[in-house]
Scaffold this motif. Structure first.
Motif, PDB file in Angstrom:
ATOM      1  N   ALA A  32       0.834  -1.201   0.000  1.00 11.71           N
ATOM      2  CA  ALA A  32       0.000   0.000   0.000  1.00 11.71           C
ATOM      3  C   ALA A  32       0.873   1.258   0.000  1.00 11.71           C
ATOM      4  O   ALA A  32       0.597   2.223  -0.719  1.00 11.71           O
ATOM      5  CB  ALA A  32      -0.921   0.001   1.220  1.00 11.71           C
ATOM      6  N   PHE A  33       1.932   1.236   0.793  1.00  9.99           N
ATOM      7  CA  PHE A  33       2.841   2.387   0.839  1.00  9.99           C
ATOM      8  C   PHE A  33       3.500   2.628  -0.522  1.00  9.99           C
ATOM      9  O   PHE A  33       3.546   3.751  -1.038  1.00  9.99           O
ATOM     10  CB  PHE A  33       3.904   2.158   1.917  1.00  9.99           C
ATOM     11  CG  PHE A  33       5.048   3.135   1.874  1.00  9.99           C
ATOM     12  CD1 PHE A  33       4.833   4.483   2.146  1.00  9.99           C
ATOM     13  CD2 PHE A  33       6.336   2.713   1.560  1.00  9.99           C
ATOM     14  CE1 PHE A  33       5.892   5.391   2.093  1.00  9.99           C
ATOM     15  CE2 PHE A  33       7.391   3.620   1.518  1.00  9.99           C
ATOM     16  CZ  PHE A  33       7.169   4.965   1.783  1.00  9.99           C
ATOM     17  N   ILE A  34       3.987   1.535  -1.123  1.00  9.74           N
ATOM     18  CA  ILE A  34       4.643   1.662  -2.432  1.00  9.74           C
ATOM     19  C   ILE A  34       3.628   2.129  -3.475  1.00  9.74           C
ATOM     20  O   ILE A  34       3.926   2.999  -4.309  1.00  9.74           O
ATOM     21  CB  ILE A  34       5.294   0.315  -2.831  1.00  9.74           C
ATOM     22  CG1 ILE A  34       6.438  -0.009  -1.848  1.00  9.74           C
ATOM     23  CG2 ILE A  34       5.822   0.359  -4.267  1.00  9.74           C
ATOM     24  CD1 ILE A  34       6.906  -1.458  -1.894  1.00  9.74           C
ATOM     25  N   GLY A  35       2.400   1.591  -3.391  1.00 10.08           N
ATOM     26  CA  GLY A  35       1.334   2.020  -4.307  1.00 10.08           C
ATOM     27  C   GLY A  35       1.057   3.514  -4.183  1.00 10.08           C
ATOM     28  O   GLY A  35       0.916   4.219  -5.185  1.00 10.08           O
ATOM     29  N   ALA A  36       1.000   4.001  -2.937  1.00 15.52           N
ATOM     30  CA  ALA A  36       0.719   5.427  -2.723  1.00 15.52           C
ATOM     31  C   ALA A  36       1.835   6.290  -3.318  1.00 15.52           C
ATOM     32  O   ALA A  36       1.576   7.339  -3.919  1.00 15.52           O
ATOM     33  CB  ALA A  36       0.556   5.713  -1.233  1.00 15.52           C
ATOM     34  N   MET A  37       3.083   5.844  -3.190  1.00 17.37           N
ATOM     35  CA  MET A  37       4.197   6.609  -3.780  1.00 17.37           C
ATOM     36  C   MET A  37       4.114   6.601  -5.305  1.00 17.37           C
ATOM     37  O   MET A  37       4.369   7.614  -5.954  1.00 17.37           O
ATOM     38  CB  MET A  37       5.548   6.029  -3.319  1.00 17.37           C
ATOM     39  CG  MET A  37       5.910   6.386  -1.890  1.00 17.37           C
ATOM     40  SD  MET A  37       7.693   6.230  -1.563  1.00 17.37           S
ATOM     41  CE  MET A  37       7.940   4.494  -1.819  1.00 17.37           C
ATOM     42  N   HIS A  38       3.734   5.439  -5.864  1.00 17.23           N
ATOM     43  CA  HIS A  38       3.607   5.371  -7.315  1.00 17.23           C
ATOM     44  C   HIS A  38       2.475   6.271  -7.812  1.00 17.23           C
ATOM     45  O   HIS A  38       2.632   6.959  -8.823  1.00 17.23           O
ATOM     46  CB  HIS A  38       3.408   3.922  -7.772  1.00 17.23           C
ATOM     47  CG  HIS A  38       4.699   3.174  -7.918  1.00 17.23           C
ATOM     48  ND1 HIS A  38       5.611   3.455  -8.929  1.00 17.23           N
ATOM     49  CD2 HIS A  38       5.267   2.198  -7.172  1.00 17.23           C
ATOM     50  CE1 HIS A  38       6.669   2.669  -8.789  1.00 17.23           C
ATOM     51  NE2 HIS A  38       6.489   1.887  -7.728  1.00 17.23           N
ATOM     52  N   HIS A  39       1.353   6.284  -7.073  1.00 18.48           N
ATOM     53  CA  HIS A  39       0.248   7.166  -7.451  1.00 18.48           C
ATOM     54  C   HIS A  39       0.694   8.623  -7.450  1.00 18.48           C
ATOM     55  O   HIS A  39       0.245   9.425  -8.247  1.00 18.48           O
ATOM     56  CB  HIS A  39      -0.935   6.985  -6.501  1.00 18.48           C
ATOM     57  CG  HIS A  39      -1.859   5.897  -6.914  1.00 18.48           C
ATOM     58  ND1 HIS A  39      -2.685   5.998  -8.018  1.00 18.48           N
ATOM     59  CD2 HIS A  39      -2.090   4.672  -6.393  1.00 18.48           C
ATOM     60  CE1 HIS A  39      -3.384   4.884  -8.147  1.00 18.48           C
ATOM     61  NE2 HIS A  39      -3.038   4.056  -7.173  1.00 18.48           N
ATOM     62  N   ALA A  40       1.564   8.957  -6.518  1.00 18.98           N
ATOM     63  CA  ALA A  40       2.058  10.333  -6.443  1.00 18.98           C
ATOM     64  C   ALA A  40       3.126  10.605  -7.505  1.00 18.98           C
ATOM     65  O   ALA A  40       3.547  11.739  -7.698  1.00 18.98           O
ATOM     66  CB  ALA A  40       2.620  10.602  -5.051  1.00 18.98           C
ATOM     67  N   GLY A  41       3.561   9.551  -8.187  1.00 22.19           N
ATOM     68  CA  GLY A  41       4.531   9.711  -9.272  1.00 22.19           C
ATOM     69  C   GLY A  41       5.910  10.143  -8.807  1.00 22.19           C
ATOM     70  O   GLY A  41       6.609  10.868  -9.525  1.00 22.19           O
ATOM     71  N   ILE A  42       6.315   9.727  -7.617  1.00 19.50           N
ATOM     72  CA  ILE A  42       7.600  10.216  -7.096  1.00 19.50           C
ATOM     73  C   ILE A  42       8.712   9.167  -7.135  1.00 19.50           C
ATOM     74  O   ILE A  42       9.868   9.488  -6.876  1.00 19.50           O
ATOM     75  CB  ILE A  42       7.464  10.714  -5.631  1.00 19.50           C
ATOM     76  CG1 ILE A  42       6.948   9.584  -4.723  1.00 19.50           C
ATOM     77  CG2 ILE A  42       6.561  11.924  -5.545  1.00 19.50           C
ATOM     78  CD1 ILE A  42       7.195   9.868  -3.258  1.00 19.50           C
ATOM     79  N   VAL A  43       8.357   7.897  -7.455  1.00 21.54           N
ATOM     80  CA  VAL A  43       9.368   6.840  -7.354  1.00 21.54           C
ATOM     81  C   VAL A  43      10.243   6.800  -8.604  1.00 21.54           C
ATOM     82  O   VAL A  43       9.751   6.697  -9.716  1.00 21.54           O
ATOM     83  CB  VAL A  43       8.710   5.456  -7.146  1.00 21.54           C
ATOM     84  CG1 VAL A  43       9.773   4.365  -7.041  1.00 21.54           C
ATOM     85  CG2 VAL A  43       7.838   5.460  -5.910  1.00 21.54           C
ATOM     86  N   ILE A  44      11.541   6.915  -8.412  1.00 21.21           N
ATOM     87  CA  ILE A  44      12.491   6.752  -9.515  1.00 21.21           C
ATOM     88  C   ILE A  44      12.880   5.281  -9.600  1.00 21.21           C
ATOM     89  O   ILE A  44      12.960   4.695 -10.671  1.00 21.21           O
ATOM     90  CB  ILE A  44      13.769   7.590  -9.273  1.00 21.21           C
ATOM     91  CG1 ILE A  44      13.418   9.059  -9.060  1.00 21.21           C
ATOM     92  CG2 ILE A  44      14.782   7.405 -10.405  1.00 21.21           C
ATOM     93  CD1 ILE A  44      12.985   9.814 -10.280  1.00 21.21           C
ATOM     94  N   ASN A  45      13.132   4.721  -8.436  1.00 16.16           N
ATOM     95  CA  ASN A  45      13.610   3.343  -8.385  1.00 16.16           C
ATOM     96  C   ASN A  45      13.473   2.853  -6.944  1.00 16.16           C
ATOM     97  O   ASN A  45      13.368   3.658  -6.023  1.00 16.16           O
ATOM     98  CB  ASN A  45      15.081   3.294  -8.803  1.00 16.16           C
ATOM     99  CG  ASN A  45      15.528   1.883  -9.141  1.00 16.16           C
ATOM    100  OD1 ASN A  45      14.734   0.938  -9.094  1.00 16.16           O
ATOM    101  ND2 ASN A  45      16.785   1.734  -9.479  1.00 16.16           N
ATOM    102  N   GLY A  46      13.500   1.559  -6.765  1.00 12.38           N
ATOM    103  CA  GLY A  46      13.448   1.048  -5.397  1.00 12.38           C
ATOM    104  C   GLY A  46      13.305  -0.452  -5.371  1.00 12.38           C
ATOM    105  O   GLY A  46      12.773  -1.053  -6.300  1.00 12.38           O
ATOM    106  N   ASP A  47      13.811  -1.056  -4.335  1.00 13.66           N
ATOM    107  CA  ASP A  47      13.739  -2.501  -4.176  1.00 13.66           C
ATOM    108  C   ASP A  47      13.790  -2.861  -2.709  1.00 13.66           C
ATOM    109  O   ASP A  47      14.397  -2.170  -1.901  1.00 13.66           O
ATOM    110  CB  ASP A  47      14.951  -3.178  -4.842  1.00 13.66           C
ATOM    111  CG  ASP A  47      14.903  -3.091  -6.356  1.00 13.66           C
ATOM    112  OD1 ASP A  47      14.013  -3.726  -6.955  1.00 13.66           O
ATOM    113  OD2 ASP A  47      15.729  -2.354  -6.931  1.00 13.66           O
ATOM    114  N   GLY A  48      13.190  -4.013  -2.413  1.00 10.91           N
ATOM    115  CA  GLY A  48      13.462  -4.648  -1.130  1.00 10.91           C
ATOM    116  C   GLY A  48      14.702  -5.516  -1.310  1.00 10.91           C
ATOM    117  O   GLY A  48      15.084  -5.845  -2.431  1.00 10.91           O
ATOM    118  N   LEU A  49      15.333  -5.844  -0.208  1.00  6.86           N
ATOM    119  CA  LEU A  49      16.545  -6.665  -0.299  1.00  6.86           C
ATOM    120  C   LEU A  49      16.349  -7.980   0.453  1.00  6.86           C
ATOM    121  O   LEU A  49      15.614  -8.037   1.449  1.00  6.86           O
ATOM    122  CB  LEU A  49      17.736  -5.920   0.290  1.00  6.86           C
ATOM    123  CG  LEU A  49      18.120  -4.627  -0.442  1.00  6.86           C
ATOM    124  CD1 LEU A  49      19.219  -3.908   0.324  1.00  6.86           C
ATOM    125  CD2 LEU A  49      18.563  -4.904  -1.873  1.00  6.86           C
TER     126      LEU A  49
END
Lengths: 123, 420
Positions: A32-49
């Motif tokens: 949900a958190f990642i979805g909210a960031m994507h909706h806001a269009g702010i994610v350049i890149n990201g991963d869990g490890l």
């Protein structure tokens, strides 16, 4: 401005990933958190490890290679993942970091991404 | 060994002096700063001088005893420090001796200290000061909160907060903002700024939207203290009374907000016996006082809405019709996003899901995209219309925008119920 959100988790929190009793809430919160960031269009890149025990650490000392199993340092909190986000300023980055599940179950380091160094002579 | 203090007695004495200094700081900080800064508008220098006076108190009071009038002692010490700072820097080196010598003059020690905090509040919330720094400025100058704590509450880096506070103080001095209560013609608008700044410390419009109790309450006590100061200085201002009532209603419910296992409990499921009766009674009294002054405003309406909510367990039913009217009234006074979302939440609870959806869809998408209460209410409205898939999608957005882990866990449960 680009920032890296460096997500740190405790071992207890990370192990929720694998326990069927806790995995639903764990992943539900993160997606949900990642979805909210994507909706806001702010994610350049990201991963869990993958967990720290899967890490391998390399050093070269006195010309000798030293390869070790595991992460560089043992700490209470472990690097669990990262995001690079594009937001106007640090206030906005902090605002997003606060919404991450890691904020209450670990910590988040927020660092500006270094801009490319100015004009490096190529020849 | 007669007359020789044992180390433990020393420690006990030091501790009591320290607690006397702490008590003086809590009770009088804003009062003293307001007086010191009223002279030339230099808040930063006044704060420095006062903190030096407090440091001097910690040094001097253990050996000479706590003065009869600690405030007067601190004020005189800080004033002398300011005068010395103005005179010449060289005095700084022997500042402490200087202060001690001057302190022996007991003049004016028993005179009551005038309260200029109201003027200071109007300075902090002046239109020339950037809106987002007004509340931090008030918290620092009236209550003496340190920048780090204010920064954390507002989710700002401590360095940035420190710089913004310094800049704001420089602006007050440079712009010559007067340390006075505004004239009657400017008062209503300026008071609104003061009230908003106090309310901002309390946390955004929460609980009004049932189930979205996701806000930062870390400064609730400080906000209530500021409102009490304001009410004591302006007892005839109905909106000041309304603001204090509003915050007391909400604060009274804090023990019921979390279950025994720490889980979030939404307003409709709260155990009303855990509500703090004394705060509710005080809030009701304040609201009655305010209504007698016959000038309705935003904070009185919001307090009235809270009053209806706390009456529900007594009467056994929530008076939704009254809630709806008050929300409509609030929208005519202050058509904010929060007010629209709250209104939609009331409609939804009255089984008017379709109307709630209409209200929500009329809002500008960019205004609500990261506003968590909007998504919680949208989910509820969709569910009321039997649109479970849309409800689950909205709930997903709400979860992603939730800061409090216990509220997140609660909403995750709500969403699972929708999907199953």
């Amino acid at each position: 401005m680009q920032f890296m959100l460096i997500m740190n988790e405790t071992e207890a929190e990370r192990s929720k990933r694998d326990d069927p009793a806790t995995a639903g809430a764990y992943w539900g919160g993160w997606s949900a958190f990642i979805g909210a960031m994507h909706h806001a269009g702010i994610v350049i890149n990201g991963d869990g490890l993958e967990p720290p025990h899967t890490a391998t650490t390399l050093r070269i000392r006195d010309g000798k290679r030293v390869v070790q199993d595991g992460p560089f340092a043992d700490t209470k909190e472990q690097l669990g993942g990262y995001f690079i986000i594009e937001v106007p300023d640090l206030d906005a980055a902090l605002d997003w970091a606060a919404k991450s599940p890691a904020a209450s179950a670990g910590s988040i380091e927020i660092r500006p991404v270094m801009p490319p160094p100015a004009a490096i002579p190529m020849d | 060994m007669v007359g020789v203090r044992t180390p433990s007695a020393e420690v006990a004495k030091a501790a009591s002096v320290e607690s006397a200094v702490v008590a003086a700081a809590r009770a009088s900080y804003g009062r003293l700063i307001a007086l010191l800064a009223a002279r030339d508008g230099d808040l930063a220098a006044s704060e420095d001088a006062l903190s030096e006076a407090f440091a001097a108190a910690l040094k001097v009071w253990p050996t000479r005893g706590i003065p009869a009038n600690p405030d007067a002692w601190l004020l005189t010490t800080a004033r002398n420090r300011l005068i010395n700072a103005h005179r010449h820097e060289a005095v700084k080196a022997r500042g402490m001796d200087e202060i001690l010598r001057r302190m022996d003059a007991p003049s004016a020690a028993q005179e009551p200290i005038p309260d200029k905090r109201l003027a200071l509040m109007f300075v902090c919330a002046h239109p020339a000061i950037q809106e987002d720094i007004r509340t931090p400025l008030m918290l620092q100058t009236i209550l003496g909160l340190d920048a780090g704590r204010i920064a954390s509450a507002f989710l700002i880096s401590p360095t940035t907060m420190g710089q913004r506070l310094v800049r704001a103080k420089a602006k007050i001095k440079a712009a010559g903002i007067g340390f006075k209560v505004p004239d009657l013609d400017a008062l209503p608008e300026r008071l609104e700024d003061v009230l908003s700044a106090i309310y901002a410390a309390f946390g955004a419009s929460f609980d009004a939207v049932a189930g979205s109790d996701d806000c930062n309450m870390s400064l609730a006590e400080e906000a209530i203290f500021l409102a009490r100061v304001l009410v004591s200085l302006m007892p005839q201002e109905p909106e000041a009374l309304g603001l204090l009532a509003l915050m007391l209603y909400v604060d009274a419910r804090k023990a019921a907000r979390w279950g025994p296992d720490g889980a979030f409990v939404p307003l409709k499921d709260q155990d009303a016996t855990l509500w703090e009766r004394a705060k509710i009674v005080e809030a009701e009294d304040l609201l009655v006082r305010a209504s007698k002054l016959n000038r309705l405003g935003r904070f009185q309406i919001e307090a009235a809405i809270q009053s209806i909510h706390v009456q529900a367990p007594i009467t056994g039913t929530t008076n939704w019709a009254a809630l709806r009217s008050f929300h409509e009234l609030l929208l005519t006074q202050r058509p904010s996003i929060g007010a629209f979302v709250s209104y939609a939440a009331v409609l939804q609870a009255m089984w008017q899901g379709r109307s709630a959806l209409e209200v929500l869809s009329s809002l500008d998408a960019s205004d609500v995209s990261t506003y968590q209460p909007f998504w919680v209410t949208l989910a509820a409205a969709h569910r009321a219309c039997g649109e479970e898939e849309a409800a689950a999608r909205a709930m997903e957005r709400a979860i992603g925008l939730t800061e409090n882990p216990r509220v997140r866990a609660f909403l995750l449960g709500e969403r699972s119920a929708l999907i199953d």
